[in-house]
Structures are given as C-alpha cells and as structure tokens.
Design an enzyme around this catalytic site. Structure first.
Site, mmCIF file in Angstrom:
data_model
loop_
_atom_site.group_PDB
_atom_site.id
_atom_site.type_symbol
_atom_site.label_atom_id
_atom_site.label_comp_id
_atom_site.label_asym_id
_atom_site.label_seq_id
_atom_site.Cartn_x
_atom_site.Cartn_y
_atom_site.Cartn_z
ATOM 1 N N ASP A 16 0.871 -1.177 0.000
ATOM 2 C CA ASP A 16 0.000 0.000 0.000
ATOM 3 C C ASP A 16 0.906 1.224 0.000
ATOM 4 O O ASP A 16 2.113 1.117 0.234
ATOM 5 C CB ASP A 16 -0.874 -0.007 1.270
ATOM 6 C CG ASP A 16 -1.743 1.238 1.374
ATOM 7 O OD1 ASP A 16 -2.275 1.685 0.339
ATOM 8 O OD2 ASP A 16 -1.887 1.786 2.491
ATOM 9 N N SER A 17 0.320 2.376 -0.240
ATOM 10 C CA SER A 17 1.097 3.611 -0.189
ATOM 11 C C SER A 17 1.565 3.904 1.237
ATOM 12 O O SER A 17 2.496 4.668 1.430
ATOM 13 C CB SER A 17 0.228 4.762 -0.687
ATOM 14 O OG SER A 17 -0.989 4.780 0.032
ATOM 15 N N CYS A 79 -4.206 -1.178 -1.964
ATOM 16 C CA CYS A 79 -4.364 0.273 -2.090
ATOM 17 C C CYS A 79 -5.327 0.478 -3.251
ATOM 18 O O CYS A 79 -5.081 -0.014 -4.362
ATOM 19 C CB CYS A 79 -3.006 0.893 -2.392
ATOM 20 S SG CYS A 79 -3.057 2.643 -2.803
ATOM 21 N N GLU A 159 -5.337 9.141 9.368
ATOM 22 C CA GLU A 159 -3.916 9.107 9.761
ATOM 23 C C GLU A 159 -3.724 9.783 11.130
ATOM 24 O O GLU A 159 -2.925 9.339 11.936
ATOM 25 C CB GLU A 159 -3.065 9.841 8.733
ATOM 26 C CG GLU A 159 -2.974 9.141 7.403
ATOM 27 C CD GLU A 159 -1.648 8.426 7.192
ATOM 28 O OE1 GLU A 159 -0.634 8.877 7.721
ATOM 29 O OE2 GLU A 159 -1.663 7.407 6.468
ATOM 30 N N CYS A 193 -11.303 3.484 -0.253
ATOM 31 C CA CYS A 193 -9.951 3.904 0.134
ATOM 32 C C CYS A 193 -9.617 3.131 1.398
ATOM 33 O O CYS A 193 -10.466 2.981 2.288
ATOM 34 C CB CYS A 193 -9.954 5.414 0.415
ATOM 35 S SG CYS A 193 -8.410 5.978 1.163
ATOM 36 N N HIS A 195 -8.082 3.826 3.964
ATOM 37 C CA HIS A 195 -8.139 4.534 5.244
ATOM 38 C C HIS A 195 -9.556 4.620 5.817
ATOM 39 O O HIS A 195 -9.725 4.849 6.999
ATOM 40 C CB HIS A 195 -7.626 5.967 5.072
ATOM 41 C CG HIS A 195 -6.136 6.057 5.006
ATOM 42 N ND1 HIS A 195 -5.400 5.413 4.054
ATOM 43 C CD2 HIS A 195 -5.252 6.712 5.790
ATOM 44 C CE1 HIS A 195 -4.123 5.678 4.253
ATOM 45 N NE2 HIS A 195 -4.010 6.466 5.285
HETATM 46 N N1 DGL Z 1 -4.071 3.758 0.121
HETATM 47 C C1 DGL Z 1 -4.744 4.791 -0.601
HETATM 48 C C2 DGL Z 1 -6.029 4.212 -1.239
HETATM 49 O O1 DGL Z 1 -6.552 3.212 -0.813
HETATM 50 C C3 DGL Z 1 -5.078 5.970 0.273
HETATM 51 C C4 DGL Z 1 -3.888 6.783 0.708
HETATM 52 C C5 DGL Z 1 -3.153 7.439 -0.432
HETATM 53 O O2 DGL Z 1 -3.673 8.368 -1.075
HETATM 54 O O3 DGL Z 1 -2.023 7.021 -0.681
HETATM 55 O O4 DGL Z 1 -6.515 4.770 -2.192
#
Ligand code: DGL
Length: 275
Positions: A16-17, A79, A159, A193, A195
């Site tokens: 993931d990011s 992600c 976050e 997303c 998060h």
């Molecule tokens: N992990 C990203 C997503 O699920 C969210 C956070 C980001 O923008 O990197 O889209």
C-alpha cells in the site's frame, strides 16, 4: 520478471502507499491465520491519491519488484489508488504470479448486496478520476448507478486518528452533502480507500439506517483464499509470521499503523527499505 515455482510456504506480499492497507492485511490474517504475510508501506511517497497515474504506476511497479524479490507466491495491491492505476499492467508483467487488487472485490461486495442499486463511492482523487469503481461495478451489474466522490481530507483524518467526534462528523457530513445535494439517493456507500474503514462508525452515523456500508478488505481476503486454494498454494500449517517494511518513518509507521492493524506495533517490528 522471471520467477521460481511457488510453494505454499512462501509469503503473500501486500503493498500500500502507507499504513491504510493494514486493514486489508488484518482481514487476510483473520481469514488465513497460517499464512506468512509481508507488508510494504511506501510511506516515503504517501499519498498516492493526489499523484499522477504515471507516478503511481511507477511506484506500484517498484513496490511489486521489491516484494517479488522476497519470493512471494501471490501479490495483493492493498491500495485502491494503486489498484485503479496499475492492476492490469502488473497482472500482465507478473504472470503467472497472481496479482489481486481491492477495487473489484469491493465492487463485487457492493453489487451482491444491492443488485441493480445505486452506489456512492468515497475514494481518493486519483481513484475517482480513473472511474475504476464505476467500471468495476457496472461490469458486474450493468443496471447499477454509481456516483464517485473524492474525499482527500478523510485520509488525513484517519492518519491523525481523528476518526470520531465533531471534527470527523463535520467533515464527513460536508462531503456527504456534496454527494447528495442534487437529491441523489444511494443504497450503499463504498469505502473505496484503505483509510476509510477507520471512519466507519462516523460515516455510518451520517447515513440513513437502510444505506449499506461496504469495504473491500473482507472480500479481498476471500479472493486471496480462493486464488491460493485453486493453485494448491494454501498454507494450512504455517505459523503466520508477519513482516512489515516501510520506505520511510518506521516510528510513525508503527504508531499510526497499530491503529489500522488493531494491535500495537513498535518501530523494531518495521524494517526500513529503499525502493
Ligand atoms: N491507500 C490509498 C487508497 O486506498 C489511500 C492513501 C493514499 O492516497 O495514498 O486509495
């Protein structure tokens, strides 16, 4: 990329990011407790959601290469943004390694729950711009209606750990007002997303009781399980080792990631890597 033949003892790679994909790791762990899991959070380049498709594709390829070097048997792009941009190119580049994204499983869960329904997808800017959920939902259910809304501030709220209370509710309420201001009525809200599952209760509180809330973590875990079973690669007698890698800020990864994982993490649990 050339690969050796996979065995069931090899790990599942997840990236993931940042820490958001830990919600997906958690669901995979619950479903497949014997599996070894290697998680990579590309925290040095977070967020992906506001970047261009070209940059996101490059980051996703680099993350994939790093995990592939660790001899994984299956890759999960945990992600939504990276799945929206890079799933099909990574599937081609990595074949026969199975590569699973989170968008299709989320779309499948939503269309199964509300066939022919109206959906609202909350996601990052990049995921919305690419219309990934719209395509996946309408491919599964051509009669479905889809509206997508970019909610970048919700990433920051999750976050920061500000997932409940008046600030979270005000911001969620404002986004939902934008989604519904023309009278659009939805049957489900998709947390598009990684998060947003942390904000689940606050989002729930802003919706009518009959609106379904869908996230892709559990469905993705089922897809992973099915894929490994099909290939005879399911690990049923392993010890479920977990390995965490991050490209920056292992202390922050541990602090914030623990919330996403629902279990405490320390900086010593996280290896700093460069991609
Ligand atoms: N992990 C990203 C997503 O699920 C969210 C956070 C980001 O923008 O990197 O889209």
């Amino acid at each position: 990329m050339r690969r050796m033949k996979e065995t069931s003892q090899q790990a599942i790679g997840i990236f993931d990011s940042g820490v958001g994909g830990l919600t997906v790791l958690k669901a995979i762990r619950e479903r497949l407790p014997s599996e070894r899991l290697i998680y990579l959070g590309d925290t040095a380049r977070l967020p992906y959601g506001t970047k261009s498709p070209a940059s996101i594709a490059r980051y996703a390829e680099q993350a994939t290469r790093l995990l592939n070097d660790r001899q994984i048997k299956l890759l999960v792009i945990a992600c939504n943004t990276a799945s929206a941009v890079a799933l099909s190119s990574l599937q081609k580049a990595m074949a026969p390694l199975p590569v699973i994204g989170v968008v299709e499983p989320g779309a499948a869960a939503a269309t199964r729950a509300r066939p022919g329904g109206r959906h609202l997808v909350l996601a990052t800017e990049a995921t919305v711009r690419l219309g990934a959920y719209r395509r996946a939902i309408q491919a599964a259910d051509p009669g479905a209606e889809v509206r997508e809304l970019a909610c970048e501030l919700l990433v920051a709220l999750a976050e920061e750990g500000w997932t409940s209370g008046s600030i979270a509710e005000d911001i969620i309420g404002r986004y939902l007002e934008m989604a519904f201001e023309d009278g659009y009525r939805t049957d489900s809200v998709i947390l598009g997303c990684t998060h947003f599952p942390l904000l689940r209760e606050s989002i729930r509180g802003c919706l009518a009781a009959d609106v379904g809330l869908v996230d892709s973590a559990t469905t993705t875990a089922s897809v992973v399980s099915d894929s490994l079973t099909e290939r005879g690669l399911l690990n049923t007698d392993g010890h479920g080792e977990l390995k965490f890698l991050a490209t920056d800020g292992v202390t922050r990864f541990a602090r914030v990631g623990g919330r996403f994982l629902g279990a405490p993490l320390t900086a010593d649990d996280v290896e700093l890597v460069d991609i």
